[in-house]
Structures are given as C-alpha cells and as structure tokens.
Design a protein around this motif. Structure first.
Motif, PDB file in Angstrom:
ATOM      1  N   GLN A 191       0.835  -1.208   0.000  1.00 11.32           N
ATOM      2  CA  GLN A 191       0.000   0.000   0.000  1.00 11.32           C
ATOM      3  C   GLN A 191       0.865   1.252   0.000  1.00 11.32           C
ATOM      4  O   GLN A 191       0.589   2.220  -0.728  1.00 11.32           O
ATOM      5  CB  GLN A 191      -0.902  -0.010   1.228  1.00 11.32           C
ATOM      6  CG  GLN A 191      -1.752   1.236   1.411  1.00 11.32           C
ATOM      7  CD  GLN A 191      -2.550   1.173   2.697  1.00 11.32           C
ATOM      8  OE1 GLN A 191      -3.562   0.480   2.761  1.00 11.32           O
ATOM      9  NE2 GLN A 191      -2.092   1.854   3.729  1.00 11.32           N
ATOM     10  N   ALA A 192       1.937   1.257   0.799  1.00  9.30           N
ATOM     11  CA  ALA A 192       2.827   2.415   0.866  1.00  9.30           C
ATOM     12  C   ALA A 192       3.524   2.640  -0.468  1.00  9.30           C
ATOM     13  O   ALA A 192       3.608   3.780  -0.963  1.00  9.30           O
ATOM     14  CB  ALA A 192       3.855   2.211   1.973  1.00  9.30           C
ATOM     15  N   ASP A 193       4.019   1.565  -1.090  1.00 16.66           N
ATOM     16  CA  ASP A 193       4.696   1.692  -2.386  1.00 16.66           C
ATOM     17  C   ASP A 193       3.750   2.237  -3.446  1.00 16.66           C
ATOM     18  O   ASP A 193       4.133   3.070  -4.276  1.00 16.66           O
ATOM     19  CB  ASP A 193       5.261   0.338  -2.825  1.00 16.66           C
ATOM     20  CG  ASP A 193       6.449  -0.098  -1.964  1.00 16.66           C
ATOM     21  OD1 ASP A 193       7.074   0.775  -1.339  1.00 16.66           O
ATOM     22  OD2 ASP A 193       6.737  -1.312  -1.931  1.00 16.66           O
ATOM     23  N   SER A 194       2.503   1.778  -3.419  1.00 14.35           N
ATOM     24  CA  SER A 194       1.516   2.255  -4.397  1.00 14.35           C
ATOM     25  C   SER A 194       1.227   3.744  -4.214  1.00 14.35           C
ATOM     26  O   SER A 194       1.107   4.498  -5.186  1.00 14.35           O
ATOM     27  CB  SER A 194       0.210   1.458  -4.267  1.00 14.35           C
ATOM     28  OG  SER A 194       0.432   0.095  -4.551  1.00 14.35           O
ATOM     29  N   SER A 195       1.130   4.178  -2.957  1.00 14.78           N
ATOM     30  CA  SER A 195       0.861   5.585  -2.679  1.00 14.78           C
ATOM     31  C   SER A 195       1.989   6.467  -3.181  1.00 14.78           C
ATOM     32  O   SER A 195       1.763   7.503  -3.823  1.00 14.78           O
ATOM     33  CB  SER A 195       0.673   5.811  -1.169  1.00 14.78           C
ATOM     34  OG  SER A 195      -0.448   5.118  -0.697  1.00 14.78           O
ATOM     35  N   VAL A 196       3.231   6.059  -2.897  1.00 13.91           N
ATOM     36  CA  VAL A 196       4.383   6.852  -3.325  1.00 13.91           C
ATOM     37  C   VAL A 196       4.477   6.875  -4.847  1.00 13.91           C
ATOM     38  O   VAL A 196       4.730   7.919  -5.458  1.00 13.91           O
ATOM     39  CB  VAL A 196       5.678   6.299  -2.700  1.00 13.91           C
ATOM     40  CG1 VAL A 196       6.894   6.996  -3.281  1.00 13.91           C
ATOM     41  CG2 VAL A 196       5.646   6.475  -1.191  1.00 13.91           C
ATOM     42  N   ALA A 197       4.252   5.726  -5.484  1.00  9.97           N
ATOM     43  CA  ALA A 197       4.309   5.666  -6.952  1.00  9.97           C
ATOM     44  C   ALA A 197       3.258   6.559  -7.581  1.00  9.97           C
ATOM     45  O   ALA A 197       3.481   7.161  -8.640  1.00  9.97           O
ATOM     46  CB  ALA A 197       4.130   4.215  -7.406  1.00  9.97           C
ATOM     47  N   ALA A 198       2.098   6.671  -6.936  1.00  8.79           N
ATOM     48  CA  ALA A 198       1.021   7.509  -7.474  1.00  8.79           C
ATOM     49  C   ALA A 198       1.193   8.976  -7.102  1.00  8.79           C
ATOM     50  O   ALA A 198       0.431   9.837  -7.555  1.00  8.79           O
ATOM     51  CB  ALA A 198      -0.324   6.996  -6.956  1.00  8.79           C
ATOM     52  N   GLY A 199       2.186   9.260  -6.241  1.00  5.62           N
ATOM     53  CA  GLY A 199       2.407  10.633  -5.818  1.00  5.62           C
ATOM     54  C   GLY A 199       1.359  11.146  -4.862  1.00  5.62           C
ATOM     55  O   GLY A 199       1.172  12.361  -4.724  1.00  5.62           O
ATOM     56  N   ALA A 200       0.652  10.254  -4.202  1.00  6.00           N
ATOM     57  CA  ALA A 200      -0.398  10.648  -3.266  1.00  6.00           C
ATOM     58  C   ALA A 200      -0.019  10.163  -1.869  1.00  6.00           C
ATOM     59  O   ALA A 200      -0.038   8.961  -1.606  1.00  6.00           O
ATOM     60  CB  ALA A 200      -1.737  10.050  -3.681  1.00  6.00           C
ATOM     61  N   ALA A 292       6.310   3.562   6.060  1.00  2.00           N
ATOM     62  CA  ALA A 292       5.217   2.895   5.348  1.00  2.00           C
ATOM     63  C   ALA A 292       3.885   3.561   5.665  1.00  2.00           C
ATOM     64  O   ALA A 292       2.928   3.434   4.905  1.00  2.00           O
ATOM     65  CB  ALA A 292       5.154   1.422   5.743  1.00  2.00           C
ATOM     66  N   ALA A 293       3.812   4.270   6.795  1.00  2.00           N
ATOM     67  CA  ALA A 293       2.574   4.940   7.193  1.00  2.00           C
ATOM     68  C   ALA A 293       2.911   6.046   8.168  1.00  2.00           C
ATOM     69  O   ALA A 293       3.949   6.006   8.845  1.00  2.00           O
ATOM     70  CB  ALA A 293       1.600   3.949   7.841  1.00  2.00           C
ATOM     71  N   VAL A 294       2.055   7.060   8.227  1.00  2.00           N
ATOM     72  CA  VAL A 294       2.230   8.150   9.193  1.00  2.00           C
ATOM     73  C   VAL A 294       1.032   8.178  10.134  1.00  2.00           C
ATOM     74  O   VAL A 294      -0.074   7.770   9.767  1.00  2.00           O
ATOM     75  CB  VAL A 294       2.392   9.516   8.483  1.00  2.00           C
ATOM     76  CG1 VAL A 294       3.696   9.563   7.706  1.00  2.00           C
ATOM     77  CG2 VAL A 294       1.218   9.803   7.564  1.00  2.00           C
ATOM     78  N   ALA A 295       1.270   8.667  11.345  1.00  2.00           N
ATOM     79  CA  ALA A 295       0.215   8.724  12.348  1.00  2.00           C
ATOM     80  C   ALA A 295       0.009  10.150  12.855  1.00  2.00           C
ATOM     81  O   ALA A 295      -0.663  10.357  13.867  1.00  2.00           O
ATOM     82  CB  ALA A 295       0.547   7.803  13.514  1.00  2.00           C
ATOM     83  N   VAL A 296       0.605  11.122  12.178  1.00  3.32           N
ATOM     84  CA  VAL A 296       0.488  12.528  12.570  1.00  3.32           C
ATOM     85  C   VAL A 296       0.237  13.385  11.330  1.00  3.32           C
ATOM     86  O   VAL A 296       0.484  12.953  10.202  1.00  3.32           O
ATOM     87  CB  VAL A 296       1.760  13.025  13.291  1.00  3.32           C
ATOM     88  CG1 VAL A 296       1.901  12.389  14.660  1.00  3.32           C
ATOM     89  CG2 VAL A 296       3.001  12.751  12.443  1.00  3.32           C
TER      90      VAL A 296
END
Length: 349
Positions: A191-200, A292-296
């Motif tokens: 999920q993290a890799d997909s988000s970064v690849a999509a720029g979101a 891989a994820a942020v909490a703030v």
C-alpha cells in the motif's frame, strides 16, 4: 548493536494473559472496509501482541527453569537424606551385632548371673539402650525430613511441568501472531509503495498510543532495533555521504518522536519516500524517513515516545529500515551525527 526495553510481567498471571491474548482478534482483517483499510493499526496491534507474547514466554521459560532447578536441588537433597538414613540403619545393625556378640541373645537376668561384674554389665546395657534409642529417634526425624523433601520436590516438578505446558501454548500463540503479522506487514508495504508511486501521500492513521512512562525527555526513535548504515558512511546510493543513522527494523515497526516538538512536515516521494520532520526546542529538527505509514499531520504537537508513524522501505531504500536525521535547519545539508546528539540527551544507542 541491539537495544530492547522490556517491562517485567508477573509469571503467576501468565495463564490469564495467555487466555486474553488468545481471545483477542489480532488479525484485524475481517473488518476491512476496503483495500488496505486500517493496515497500519493492524500491524501496530500485532507488533504489541507479538512483543507481549514474547515477554510472557521468556518470563515463563525463566520461571520454568527456576522450578526445574528447585526440583533438581530437592532431588539432590533427597538423595543425601536417604544416604543418612541408610547410614543410621547401619548403625542400628552394628549395635544389634555388638549386643549379640556380648551375649545379647541371653536374657538380661542370665547375663547378670554369669557376669564377673554385674554392675558394669548394667552400665553397658544402659549405654547400648541409649545409643539404640538415639539412633532410632534420629531415623524417625530424618524420615520426616525425607517426606517433606519429597513433597517439595514433587511440588517443584509439578510447577515446572505446568509451566512447560503453558510455555508451549505461548510459543504456539507467538508463532500464530507472527504469521498474521507477516501477511499484514506485506500488505502495508504494498500500500505504501503504491501511494508513493502515485504521488499521493497517505493520510495520517491514528494509532493507539503506548503507555509512555513520565520522565524521559528523549528516547530512541524505535524501541528494538539493529543499527545499520551510520552517519558519514559512503555508498553508491548516496550522492555524497550518508546524512543520518539507519535503524534496521521490519516494515510496520512503530516509529517514535525522539522528543517533544511540532510536526513541521509530512511528505512522500523522492529519495526519502514517506517522511516526517519534527521541530524541537533549541533549533533542532529530526527527520524520520522511508516510512510505510504516518500517524500525525502537519502542525501536530508530539511528545517524546509518541508514535508518529511506522517504518517501511519507501523511496531510495534497499530494504526495511528507518532513516533518522538530526538537523539544525528543516532542510537537507545541515545534518548532525545523531548518535552523539542522542547520547548527550541520555539516549545511548
């Protein structure tokens, strides 16, 4: 170098804790509402459960070993006690043989009539009786001691065997949790890799915060780790020199703010992948990269030890780890060596 902080758990409540852990819905995947929903909290919960099961297993193993040592010690003492009793029985046998050799087979009256010195015979008879009685009493006392030792040995052995059985259950539970963790961790990384690849950049996913003991102003960015690439080291993946300290940890490991501060930036993409930058008092900034994820969210106030995200391998990374930097400005190019900086604040790595 490894660092691990553990809170001791009371062995007498291991069964309770085992039941609670077994009843807890640790997989967390049945309630997903969409692809990747709640993966960060699921991973964090599984990490906590795995750590708890590990601590309980280790406590139980130590207690089982202590009970085993007790049982072996009682067994050793039992052997010594039995040898004493055997020796006393031998003493009684010697007394009986001596009486027989001295005419102990004849009635006392007949022996007195035949004796050259009846008074001396009576004194000897009384001495033999006293010795006989003393040995007999000692045997009785030691037999009672043997019975107590046997009970203690049986109790220690039973406790040891019960703990071994309980530990087997904890080991099985730990393995099940780790299997679930591996699955969800892999999904979180994808999920993290997909988000970064999509720029979101993924939005903040709030995590249930751990109980942070009051007192420490500064902490390490992760609780258990292995140090990998250090500040100033060279490598083909860096334009010049490595600007931070890497902590080798699995994907999804909770990442902590090293001190009190304000979240200055949350971003994704580029060499650092998903990252958080925190501003601290005194003109210092800390960066937590390859998450891989942020909490703030940007602008949040954070405390020392608060979970701000989860480690990953996003951006320019060869494997799961946390890249941690200390800077004197928010931007690259002003980094300090984090190891002595943390050491000066009471956090040796």
């Amino acid at each position: 170098m490894c660092s691990s902080r553990r809170r001791p758990l009371l062995v007498p409540v291991l069964l309770c804790a085992l039941a609670l852990l077994a009843a807890r819905p640790t997989d967390g995947m049945d309630g997903d509402t969409g692809p990747g929903a709640g993966l960060g909290p699921q991973v964090a919960r599984l990490y906590e459960d795995a750590a708890k099961a590990t601590r309980q297993y280790e406590d139980g193993r130590r207690e089982a070993e202590a009970q085993r040592s007790k049982a072996l010690e009682y067994e050793r003492r039992l052997d010594g006690q039995r040898q004493k009793i055997d020796a006393m029985h031998e003493d009684l046998g010697r007394i009986a043989r001596a009486q027989y050799r001295d005419g102990g087979g004849l009635p006392l009256t007949a022996r007195m009539l035949l004796a050259d010195d009846p008074e001396e015979l009576m004194r000897g008879q009384r001495a033999v009786s006293r010795a006989n009685l003393a040995v007999d009493r000692a045997i009785g006392k030691n037999l009672r001691a043997e019975a107590r030792l046997a009970d203690q040995e049986a109790g220690a052995r039973a406790a040891w065997q019960a703990l071994e059985k309980r530990n087997a259950g904890l080991a099985k539970l730990k393995k099940e949790i780790e299997s679930k963790l591996e699955v969800v961790r892999s999904r979180l990384e994808g999920q993290a890799d997909s988000s970064v690849a999509a720029g979101a950049c993924p939005g903040a996913v709030r995590l249930d915060q751990p109980d942070v003991p009051s007192g420490p102003s500064w902490v390490a960015p992760v609780e258990a780790y292995e140090l990998s690439a250090s500040f100033g080291s060279g490598g083909s993946r860096w334009a010049h020199r490595h600007t931070g300290q890497d902590f080798a940890v699995p994907v999804g490991t909770p990442v902590r703010s090293v001190g009190t501060g304000r979240v200055l930036k949350v971003s994704c993409g580029g060499a650092f992948g998903i990252q958080v930058v925190i501003e601290h008092a005194g003109g210092y900034y800390t960066q937590y990269a390859h998450l891989a994820a942020v909490a703030v969210d940007q602008g949040d106030r954070v405390d020392a030890g608060q979970w701000i995200g989860q480690s990953g391998s996003t951006g320019n990374s060869t494997g799961p780890h946390l890249h941690f930097e200390v800077r004197v400005t928010p931007d690259m190019g002003s980094a300090l060596d984090p190891v002595p900086w943390l050491s000066q604040r009471g956090v040796p790595l």
